[in-house]
Design a protein around this motif. Structure first.
Motif, PDB file in Angstrom:
ATOM      1  N   GLU A 177       1.065  -0.801  -0.008  1.00  0.00           N
ATOM      2  CA  GLU A 177      -0.049   0.194   0.350  1.00  0.00           C
ATOM      3  C   GLU A 177       0.594   1.627   0.236  1.00  0.00           C
ATOM      4  OE1 GLU A 177      -2.500   1.581   2.752  1.00  0.00           O
ATOM      5  OE2 GLU A 177      -3.849   0.065   2.364  1.00  0.00           O
ATOM      6  N   LEU A 178       1.163   1.731  -1.371  1.00  0.00           N
ATOM      7  CA  LEU A 178       1.508   3.253  -1.196  1.00  0.00           C
ATOM      8  C   LEU A 178       1.041   4.501  -1.257  1.00  0.00           C
ATOM      9  CD1 LEU A 178       3.884   1.634  -4.430  1.00  0.00           C
ATOM     10  CD2 LEU A 178       4.011   1.446  -1.912  1.00  0.00           C
ATOM     11  N   LYS A 179       1.433   5.032  -0.613  1.00  0.00           N
ATOM     12  CA  LYS A 179       1.472   6.102   0.159  1.00  0.00           C
ATOM     13  C   LYS A 179       1.457   7.798  -1.238  1.00  0.00           C
ATOM     14  CE  LYS A 179       0.863   8.060   4.321  1.00  0.00           C
ATOM     15  NZ  LYS A 179       0.908   8.295   5.820  1.00  0.00           N
ATOM     16  N   LEU A 180       0.419   8.104  -1.943  1.00  0.00           N
ATOM     17  CA  LEU A 180       1.064   9.006  -2.676  1.00  0.00           C
ATOM     18  C   LEU A 180       0.361  10.409  -2.380  1.00  0.00           C
ATOM     19  CD1 LEU A 180       0.479   9.435  -6.394  1.00  0.00           C
ATOM     20  CD2 LEU A 180      -0.418  11.293  -5.303  1.00  0.00           C
ATOM     21  N   LEU A 181       1.847  11.597  -1.811  1.00  0.00           N
ATOM     22  CA  LEU A 181       1.564  12.798  -0.986  1.00  0.00           C
ATOM     23  C   LEU A 181       1.234  14.197  -2.592  1.00  0.00           C
ATOM     24  CD1 LEU A 181       2.168  14.314   1.753  1.00  0.00           C
ATOM     25  CD2 LEU A 181       3.999  14.725   0.938  1.00  0.00           C
ATOM     26  N   ASN A 182      -0.199  14.621  -1.605  1.00  0.00           N
ATOM     27  CA  ASN A 182      -1.190  15.473  -2.624  1.00  0.00           C
ATOM     28  C   ASN A 182      -1.005  16.384  -2.050  1.00  0.00           C
ATOM     29  OD1 ASN A 182      -2.410  16.307  -4.950  1.00  0.00           O
ATOM     30  ND2 ASN A 182      -4.135  15.836  -3.760  1.00  0.00           N
ATOM     31  N   ARG A 183      -0.369  18.041  -2.503  1.00  0.00           N
ATOM     32  CA  ARG A 183      -0.548  18.807  -2.283  1.00  0.00           C
ATOM     33  C   ARG A 183      -1.176  19.837  -3.408  1.00  0.00           C
ATOM     34  NH1 ARG A 183       5.164  21.490  -1.502  1.00  0.00           N
ATOM     35  NH2 ARG A 183       5.525  20.921  -3.534  1.00  0.00           N
ATOM     36  N   GLY A 184      -2.567  18.993  -3.406  1.00  0.00           N
ATOM     37  CA  GLY A 184      -2.786  19.932  -4.260  1.00  0.00           C
ATOM     38  C   GLY A 184      -2.934  19.219  -5.985  1.00  0.00           C
ATOM     39  N   PHE A 185      -4.356  18.658  -6.440  1.00  0.00           N
ATOM     40  CA  PHE A 185      -4.283  18.332  -7.987  1.00  0.00           C
ATOM     41  C   PHE A 185      -4.540  19.384  -8.480  1.00  0.00           C
ATOM     42  CE2 PHE A 185      -4.830  14.133  -6.845  1.00  0.00           C
ATOM     43  CZ  PHE A 185      -3.684  13.564  -6.736  1.00  0.00           C
ATOM     44  N   THR A 186      -4.241  20.025 -10.118  1.00  0.00           N
ATOM     45  CA  THR A 186      -4.518  20.650 -10.694  1.00  0.00           C
ATOM     46  C   THR A 186      -5.492  20.265 -11.919  1.00  0.00           C
ATOM     47  OG1 THR A 186      -2.384  20.974 -12.067  1.00  0.00           O
ATOM     48  CG2 THR A 186      -3.486  22.852  -9.990  1.00  0.00           C
ATOM     49  N   GLY A 187      -6.074  20.850 -13.264  1.00  0.00           N
ATOM     50  CA  GLY A 187      -6.992  20.155 -14.024  1.00  0.00           C
ATOM     51  C   GLY A 187      -7.195  18.760 -13.684  1.00  0.00           C
ATOM     52  N   ARG A 188      -6.521  18.269 -14.631  1.00  0.00           N
ATOM     53  CA  ARG A 188      -6.989  16.684 -14.923  1.00  0.00           C
ATOM     54  C   ARG A 188      -6.424  15.896 -13.514  1.00  0.00           C
ATOM     55  NH1 ARG A 188     -11.653  16.721 -17.981  1.00  0.00           N
ATOM     56  NH2 ARG A 188     -11.810  14.489 -18.021  1.00  0.00           N
ATOM     57  N   GLN A 189      -5.826  15.938 -12.839  1.00  0.00           N
ATOM     58  CA  GLN A 189      -4.659  15.599 -12.029  1.00  0.00           C
ATOM     59  C   GLN A 189      -4.946  14.365 -11.409  1.00  0.00           C
ATOM     60  OE1 GLN A 189      -2.338  18.367 -10.424  1.00  0.00           O
ATOM     61  NE2 GLN A 189      -0.471  18.948 -12.730  1.00  0.00           N
ATOM     62  N   LYS A 190      -6.447  14.788 -10.772  1.00  0.00           N
ATOM     63  CA  LYS A 190      -7.432  14.337  -9.880  1.00  0.00           C
ATOM     64  C   LYS A 190      -7.704  12.901 -10.586  1.00  0.00           C
ATOM     65  CE  LYS A 190     -10.290  14.140  -5.816  1.00  0.00           C
ATOM     66  NZ  LYS A 190     -11.223  13.567  -6.355  1.00  0.00           N
ATOM     67  N   LEU A 191      -8.676  13.261 -11.891  1.00  0.00           N
ATOM     68  CA  LEU A 191      -8.688  11.461 -12.908  1.00  0.00           C
ATOM     69  C   LEU A 191      -7.758  10.990 -12.817  1.00  0.00           C
ATOM     70  CD1 LEU A 191     -11.181  13.640 -14.869  1.00  0.00           C
ATOM     71  CD2 LEU A 191     -11.993  12.331 -12.848  1.00  0.00           C
ATOM     72  N   PHE A 192      -7.502  11.323 -13.188  1.00  0.00           N
ATOM     73  CA  PHE A 192      -6.158  10.648 -13.700  1.00  0.00           C
ATOM     74  C   PHE A 192      -5.303   9.725 -12.258  1.00  0.00           C
ATOM     75  CE2 PHE A 192      -1.458   9.350 -14.127  1.00  0.00           C
ATOM     76  CZ  PHE A 192      -1.322   8.403 -15.124  1.00  0.00           C
ATOM     77  N   THR A 193      -5.260  10.293 -11.499  1.00  0.00           N
ATOM     78  CA  THR A 193      -4.205   9.384 -10.553  1.00  0.00           C
ATOM     79  C   THR A 193      -5.106   8.583 -10.255  1.00  0.00           C
ATOM     80  OG1 THR A 193      -3.361  11.344  -9.521  1.00  0.00           O
ATOM     81  CG2 THR A 193      -4.380   9.901  -8.054  1.00  0.00           C
ATOM     82  N   GLU A 194      -6.817   8.571 -10.102  1.00  0.00           N
ATOM     83  CA  GLU A 194      -8.206   8.029  -9.896  1.00  0.00           C
ATOM     84  C   GLU A 194      -8.071   6.994 -10.242  1.00  0.00           C
ATOM     85  OE1 GLU A 194     -10.854  10.956  -7.419  1.00  0.00           O
ATOM     86  OE2 GLU A 194     -11.743  10.003  -9.154  1.00  0.00           O
ATOM     87  N   ALA A 195      -7.425   6.999 -11.857  1.00  0.00           N
ATOM     88  CA  ALA A 195      -7.193   6.014 -12.680  1.00  0.00           C
ATOM     89  C   ALA A 195      -6.417   4.902 -12.885  1.00  0.00           C
ATOM     90  CB  ALA A 195      -8.109   6.487 -14.524  1.00  0.00           C
TER      91      ALA A 195
END
Length: 542
Positions: A381-399
């Motif tokens: 289980e790997l933790k991705l540290l997110n200091r703020g998604f912009t644009g479509r970065q969140k959608l990409f990460t979820e995919a």
């Protein structure tokens, strides 16, 4: 040797006479341009580092308010701005700037060498709070000395190849001595006064900025299209985070200009004569995932490589960004002079290889959720540290979360943090992956933040003597060919050999405006960054 234009990155040295500012008798005039009116803007991203422009180095809206000693163009070359010319000593340790004598600040203060020193003294003092990345430009700066009223000298303990890049950004914008000397100056906003073509007169936090024209403005840089004050009476920036809402405001006539359209909205304005649509490439370092060398799982190079090989990024980027971004193969943007095209197609979309690597790394079991486990029963289980998604970065990460689990048994968990909390996490090292883009004019400056042991955004927590040596050499050499080779070696070693970077996408920056907005193409920050806009040359044909 005196330089009117110097690009350390490209080695462009032009003669002093080629880019001389326009004289009073040959002022630039744009035929047909109209004066007056208010530009109504809906923009996408409130400044994350507060209202101090020096903490928001690449946000164009602040370039309406403040100016710097030099101006950068899209090719990464440097032009005179508040400085008329400059000399660099043969050893690269002394920069001497001759300043313009016709400049005044928005509060009436006189611009001169002492005003420049006052700003730099404040920026260099511990009492003027700057976020860590914004202090990078001062690492080798020893002194700032007034030589006479319009001559100022910067002394260094080592040559610094990124200094002109820093001077062309908001990080070193010159503020009036009266305003920057106030105790509350570190708050920025309307408290600070610059020499720019617009004065910031109102801020409603998390809602809007209002700028009015500075009527005494007469010192536009050589890159501008006209001389004299700005055309517009004022600019009103309204923060509208939802891209669909921004587009709706434009198409309904409630605003004149919007930043960062979503893929679904582009067809509404692109090739539509009622609107102007402009698209440009994104940052100097594309959006990239970086792996923590001390992180759970990612401390093993085989796990890092498995993540890199598991994903079909080409297909994923096309599906998520739908023409608003291109798959980035390298941590250096393709239009950079330092880009190596051999990266393209050299990795990724090899799930069999990814699973072999994970088996070799000891992640051979599976739990009920299908996540790989090791001999100790720990889940991958790997933790991705997110200091703020912009644009479509969140959608990409979820995919990507779904695909990593499906193809390789890797569970990706998103840990949200603001900028300050992010640095706390960096110091603790309690994450596996970090994502960031880096804007600017100089690739070497970006890599200097990312990779050396004490790099400000070294969230990979890398401490490697080879990396430190390569970075030190590229930052200090003023020889363009040598610097190019060093930067390429640094990029190759960290990405190809150490498997520490997974470039994702070169995000395109776009804007749209009504057809009444003229010179919308001038509103982007030079080289790269999301638009502000910079409105000096903008006029309204209505």
């Amino acid at each position: 040797m005196k330089h009117k234009l110097l690009s350390l990155a490209l080695g462009a040295l032009l003669s002093l006479s080629t880019l001389a500012p326009a004289h009073a008798q040959d002022k630039r005039v744009e035929p047909g341009a109209k004066h007056g009116g208010t530009l109504r803007v809906a923009f996408d991203r409130w400044p994350q580092a507060g209202l101090l422009s020096h903490n928001n180095s690449w946000i164009p809206l602040f370039q309406n308010q403040f100016e710097s000693l030099v101006k950068a163009d899209d090719a990464g070359n440097y032009h005179p701005w508040l400085a008329k010319s400059w000399e660099i000593s043969p050893d690269g340790l002394v920069y001497t700037f001759t300043l313009r004598e016709d400049v005044v600040f928005q509060d009436g203060d006189k611009f001169n060498a002492q005003a420049v020193k006052t700003t730099f003294d404040k920026l260099l003092s511990n009492t003027f709070t700057l976020t860590p990345p914004k202090r990078n430009w001062a690492e080798f700066l020893d002194s700032v000395d007034v030589i006479d009223d319009y001559t100022i000298r910067f002394g260094f303990n080592q040559p610094d190849a990124i200094f002109l890049s820093s001077l062309a950004s908001n990080a070193t914008g010159i503020a009036s001595p009266s305003s920057i000397s106030k105790a509350e100056a570190k708050q920025g906003g309307v408290l600070l006064k610059g020499t720019g073509p617009f004065e910031l007169v109102e801020v409603v936090p998390d809602q809007k900025f209002v700028f009015k024209r500075f009527d005494r403005y007469q010192w536009a840089p050589p890159t501008a299209r006209h001389d004299g004050p700005a055309y517009l009476d004022q600019i009103v920036f309204n923060w509208v985070p939802d891209p669909a809402v921004r587009t709706g405001l434009l198409t309904s006539g409630q605003v004149d200009f919007i930043t960062t359209l979503g893929p679904d909205d582009v067809p509404l304005v692109k090739d539509n004569p009622a609107y102007v649509y402009i698209e440009r490439t994104g940052n100097i370092v594309p959006w990239t995932w970086f792996f923590n060398t001390d992180g759970f799982g990612t401390s093993d190079i085989r796990v890092r490589e498995a993540i890199i090989e598991a994903l079909d990024l080409e297909t994923l980027v096309k599906a998520i960004y739908r023409g608003n971004g291109a798959h980035a193969w390298s941590q250096i943007a393709p239009d950079s002079a330092f880009y190596d095209p051999s990266y393209a197609g050299s990795y990724g979309n090899h799930p069999d290889r990814a699973n072999q690597l994970l088996d070799q790394a000891g992640w051979t079991g599976r739990n009920a959720a299908g996540v790989r486990t090791n001999a100790q029963g720990q889940a991958l289980e790997l933790k991705l540290l997110n200091r703020g998604f912009t644009g479509r970065q969140k959608l990409f990460t979820e995919a990507a979360q779904q695909l990593l689990l499906q193809k390789a048994g890797i569970q990706l968990v998103i840990e949200n943090a603001d900028e300050a909390q992010g640095f706390i996490h960096r110091d603790k090292g309690d994450y596996s992956i970090f994502h960031v883009t880096v804007a600017g004019f100089d690739v070497g400056a970006a890599l200097n933040l990312l990779w050396p042991t004490k790099g400000i955004i070294n969230f990979s927590r890398l401490s490697d003597p080879k990396v430190d040596a390569l970075n030190r050499q590229q930052r200090h050499t003023l020889d363009p060919a040598q610097r190019t080779e060093l930067i390429r070696q640094l990029a190759d070693y960290t990405q190809k050999d150490l498997k520490l970077a997974l470039p994702i996408v070169e995000e395109f920056q776009n804007i749209a405006a009504t057809s009444a907005v003229r010179n919308a193409d001038t509103t982007f920050a030079p080289l790269r960054s999301y638009p502000g806009p910079i409105a000096y040359d903008v006029w309204l044909d209505r």
